[in-house]
Design an enzyme around this catalytic site. Structure first.
Site, mmCIF file in Angstrom:
data_model
loop_
_atom_site.group_PDB
_atom_site.id
_atom_site.type_symbol
_atom_site.label_atom_id
_atom_site.label_comp_id
_atom_site.label_asym_id
_atom_site.label_seq_id
_atom_site.Cartn_x
_atom_site.Cartn_y
_atom_site.Cartn_z
ATOM 1 C CB CYS A 33 -0.908 -0.044 1.237
ATOM 2 S SG CYS A 33 -1.773 1.489 1.608
ATOM 3 C CB CYS A 36 0.342 1.717 4.105
ATOM 4 S SG CYS A 36 -1.394 1.240 3.999
#
Length: 108
Positions: A33, A36
């Protein structure tokens, strides 16, 4: 990863988060991600700055599905603040004002 951050999974979530007395921030994330990854330096800085005030945990959603399912995690990153095992606040996405948000939630 910083020593100030605790990695949690389906097996350790109860002892590290649900049964913890005090504030805990859980970052639900995944290695693949992008947002993230961009949030990680802010999480690490927060863990150092707030040491002793709030416990910081990371939960890799690829390492377990029970806890993310229980808390309805549908997008990552999702940040949840718990107080004494109960959810008190949630943010979705890589927020810039992470420290301000945490301060506002744990000072109430």
């Amino acid at each position: 990863m910083s020593d100030d951050i605790t990695l949690v999974n389906d097996q350790s979530f109860k002892s590290e988060v649900a049964d913890y007395k005090g504030f805990v921030l859980v970052d639900f994330w995944a290695e693949w991600c992008g947002p993230c990854k961009s949030l990680m330096p802010r999480i690490e800085r927060l863990a150092k700055d707030k040491r002793g005030k709030i416990k910081i945990c990371k939960f890799d959603i690829d390492e377990g599905t029970e806890v993310p399912g229980k808390y309805g995690i549908q997008s990552i990153p999702t940040l949840i603040i718990f107080q004494d095992g109960k959810e008190i606040a949630r943010k979705i996405g890589a927020i810039n004002s992470l420290s301000d948000w945490v301060d506002s939630e744990i000072s109430q």
